[in-house]
Design an enzyme around this catalytic site. Structure first.
Site, PDB file in Angstrom:
ATOM      1  N   THR A  70      20.777  32.222 115.660  1.00 54.04           N
ATOM      2  CA  THR A  70      21.843  31.218 115.654  1.00 54.04           C
ATOM      3  C   THR A  70      21.772  30.377 114.388  1.00 54.04           C
ATOM      4  OG1 THR A  70      21.791  31.141 118.073  1.00 54.04           O
ATOM      5  CG2 THR A  70      22.839  29.298 116.943  1.00 54.04           C
ATOM      6  N   ASP A 159      15.183  37.878 129.767  1.00 55.00           N
ATOM      7  CA  ASP A 159      15.031  36.635 129.014  1.00 55.00           C
ATOM      8  C   ASP A 159      14.018  35.725 129.712  1.00 55.00           C
ATOM      9  OD1 ASP A 159      15.438  34.452 127.342  1.00 55.00           O
ATOM     10  OD2 ASP A 159      17.607  34.771 127.259  1.00 55.00           O
ATOM     11  N   LYS A 171      17.492  20.542 135.415  1.00 59.49           N
ATOM     12  CA  LYS A 171      16.687  19.624 136.214  1.00 59.49           C
ATOM     13  C   LYS A 171      16.833  18.198 135.714  1.00 59.49           C
ATOM     14  CE  LYS A 171      11.944  18.495 137.578  1.00 59.49           C
ATOM     15  NZ  LYS A 171      10.540  18.958 137.707  1.00 59.49           N
ATOM     16  N   HIS A 314      47.886  44.806 160.686  1.00 62.80           N
ATOM     17  CA  HIS A 314      46.754  44.282 161.455  1.00 62.80           C
ATOM     18  C   HIS A 314      45.509  45.157 161.281  1.00 62.80           C
ATOM     19  CE1 HIS A 314      49.284  41.198 163.084  1.00 62.80           C
ATOM     20  NE2 HIS A 314      50.119  42.082 163.586  1.00 62.80           N
ATOM     21  N   ARG A 478      38.890  56.327 174.918  1.00 58.99           N
ATOM     22  CA  ARG A 478      39.424  57.285 173.958  1.00 58.99           C
ATOM     23  C   ARG A 478      40.716  57.930 174.470  1.00 58.99           C
ATOM     24  NH1 ARG A 478      37.413  58.825 169.401  1.00 58.99           N
ATOM     25  NH2 ARG A 478      35.558  57.609 169.904  1.00 58.99           N
ATOM     26  N   ARG A 550      30.319  61.538 162.269  1.00 60.34           N
ATOM     27  CA  ARG A 550      31.090  60.542 163.010  1.00 60.34           C
ATOM     28  C   ARG A 550      31.569  59.456 162.054  1.00 60.34           C
ATOM     29  NH1 ARG A 550      27.904  56.818 167.148  1.00 60.34           N
ATOM     30  NH2 ARG A 550      27.666  55.577 165.239  1.00 60.34           N
TER      31      ARG A 550
END
Length: 554
Positions: A70, A159, A171, A314, A478, A550
């Site tokens: 930087t 990092d 903090k 729905h 069912r 299933r």
């Protein structure tokens, strides 16, 4: 949550900015203001906007510290800056692993300015205060997403100094401004200029910093667990960790939940995609129920390879059709149950085109939500011009969702499972009757099974010519689901195929469908009465196949 250039998940708040997000209680006394930033430490991996941010700080009289990369960027821009190594008197070490882990850095961040003992210790050890810390983290998430990345390469992108500085600044946010997001630079500079860096705002920045590091650590934890570096559950199953940590970003609050007396919000999980990242191109805000139904439609249409339209009402498909032409798929899906389709959710697995939009906008139709991978501009214009509901219909361009787990709440806990991505293929079919299905019946059986896995159990589906003609969903029996499916299908049940999401313990549900004219059946098999069911099918001269899988959906 989306991965971004920060090397972590995107934790930016909506464009209203941090100041618009109020907390019930401020982090510190709201009378506490920072009027000056004497020294700032700049060490962002993501350097978007850092030159302009640093220049503004410098112009305001702030001394700038920066790590080497930087610092070089700021020096090239002609901005005065002191490297951290020169400030601490220790060089960057161990290949860059140690840069900022020094008392002059962390003492300057963590010291309480209102504590005489802290001030005395700082003076004794030559530690100056650091009033602003601008850091974001190494690109760990981006690194592990690259094909062929090694464990060693991933580890080097963990990092250490960045999270330490962020956590320290967060903090001590009563005295220090923690900054992680280039999107916040403008507001921070504006507040510095106005002398309004109040405690509430700094508390919001602190919460954002802690969320940032927590999400980062979660990504590392998941990756290492997948590499076998940590143990899984106590039973030895490494697919599910012993401790599950979830991080999600709030996308927006909703008007209300399932009912007006319930509050609600939508969150984005790590990886992003799906409905939280959908581009809402038109319409009223999505409700909780809209999103539930949209999720069902989005999932149901995604399992089909050919151009397909799904209509959901729905949370259950009431119309589904596949065809070589998307327009034909839409018309057939709607015709499957036009009464239920009215006011439903439409989902497509192909970009929405103008001809399909014109069909949707025909008189007598009304939909709440339309979802497709993309919406062509002409199609959008046609839908927006639809009288009465064109301005209100929610139109979503929705990307694929990431992830392979789903999480559901229960009182006091969570249920976590793999997503049901199993799709029945021709090779999965086991012919168990004397008559094998015809080629056309096989196509319909596979189609029916793909629909059936997205219907609430007990699920029965009748399909013909890759069109859903009858569905029975969510019944306790069912056979009741079969009766419902036959009633919905009417005359279309003649020549249709029958699909069940689970094995048939008795012949009753199948008999209902055969009496209505079904000619072939698909089910998982596995009942102790399979032989009786097969014998029954043979006696009726129909074809039946077992899949061995299933698909309960509760």
């Amino acid at each position: 949550m989306e991965a971004d250039g920060l090397g972590c998940y995107d934790l930016r708040l909506p464009s209203r900015g941090l100041a618009a997000r109020a907390h019930n209680k401020p982090a510190v006394d709201l009378s506490s203001f920072m009027t000056t930033i004497s020294r700032a430490l700049l060490a962002p991996f993501d350097k978007r906007g850092i030159v302009e941010f640093a220049r503004a700080l410098n112009d305001g009289g702030t001394q700038l510290l920066a790590t080497s990369g930087t610092a070089r960027k700021l020096q090239e821009a002609g901005i005065p800056v002191q490297e951290v190594a020169d400030y601490t008197g220790f060089p960057e070490m161990l290949g860059g692993r140690v840069k900022t882990l020094h008392p002059k850095i962390h003492g300057g961040i963590l010291a309480r300015r209102d504590d005489p003992e802290h001030r005395a210790q700082m003076e004794a050890h030559g530690i100056g205060p650091i009033d602003l810390v601008c850091v974001n983290l190494y690109p760990f998430v981006e690194t592990i997403a690259k094909p062929g990345v090694t464990l060693a390469e991933a580890v080097e992108q963990i990092d250490i100094g960045g999270p330490c500085m962020l956590r320290a600044a967060a903090k001590n946010h009563a005295h220090v401004v923690p900054v992680i997001d280039p999107g916040d630079y403008a507001e921070i500079l504006e507040r510095i200029g106005a002398g309004s860096l109040d405690g509430e705002f700094r508390g919001q920045l602190a919460a954002k910093a802690f969320a940032h590091t927590a999400t980062y650590d979660r990504a590392i934890t998941q990756y290492l667990a997948g590499q076998g570096a940590t143990t899984g559950a106590e039973d030895g199953d490494d697919a599910f960790p012993a401790t599950l940590t979830l991080q999600a970003e709030r996308v927006r609050t909703l008007r209300y939940g399932e009912n007006p007396h319930q509050s609600a919000a939508i969150y984005r999980l790590p990886g992003g995609g799906g409905l939280p990242d959908a581009d809402v191109l038109n319409g009223k805000p999505l409700s909780y129920n809209n999103l539930q139904d949209a999720a069902a439609a989005f999932s149901a249409v995604g399992v089909h390879e050919d151009p397909t339209c799904v209509v959901v009402k729905h949370a259950n498909p009431c119309g589904v059709a596949s065809h070589d032409d998307l327009l034909a798929a839409f018309r057939r899906a709607w015709e499957g149950d036009p009464i239920s389709a009215f006011g439903g959710i439409l989902a497509f697995n192909r970009p929405l085109t103008a001809d399909v939009a014109e069909a949707i906008a025909e008189p007598g139709r009304f939909v709440e939500v339309i979802i497709a991978p993309a919406i062509e501009p002409d199609a959008l214009a046609i839908l927006q011009a639809k009288p009465k509901w064109g301005k209100n219909v929610r139109i979503l361009a929705c990307p694929e969702a990431s992830g392979d787990r789903e999480v559901r709440t229960l009182p006091g806990g969570l249920l976590v499972q793999e997503l049901d991505r199993k799709v029945t293929e021709p090779a999965d079919l086991k012919v168990v009757t004397k008559r094998a299905p015809s080629e056309a019946e096989v196509a319909d059986l596979l189609f029916a099974q793909r629909v059936c896995k997205h219907v609430k159990s007990n699920a029965i589906v009748l399909a013909k010519d890759r069109q859903l003609v009858g569905v029975g969903a969510g019944q306790m029996s069912r056979v009741d689901s079969a009766v419902m499916a036959v009633r919905k299908a009417g005359e279309k049940a003649q020549g249709a195929v029958f699909a069940s999401d689970a094995f048939l313990p008795f012949n009753d549900a199948l008999e209902v469908a055969l009496e209505a004219g079904a000619t072939a059946a698909i089910q998982p098999g596995g009942s102790k009465n399979d032989d009786k069911c097969v014998a029954f099918a043979d006696a009726r001269g129909i074809a039946m196949v077992f899949t061995g899988t299933r698909h309960f959906l509760h």
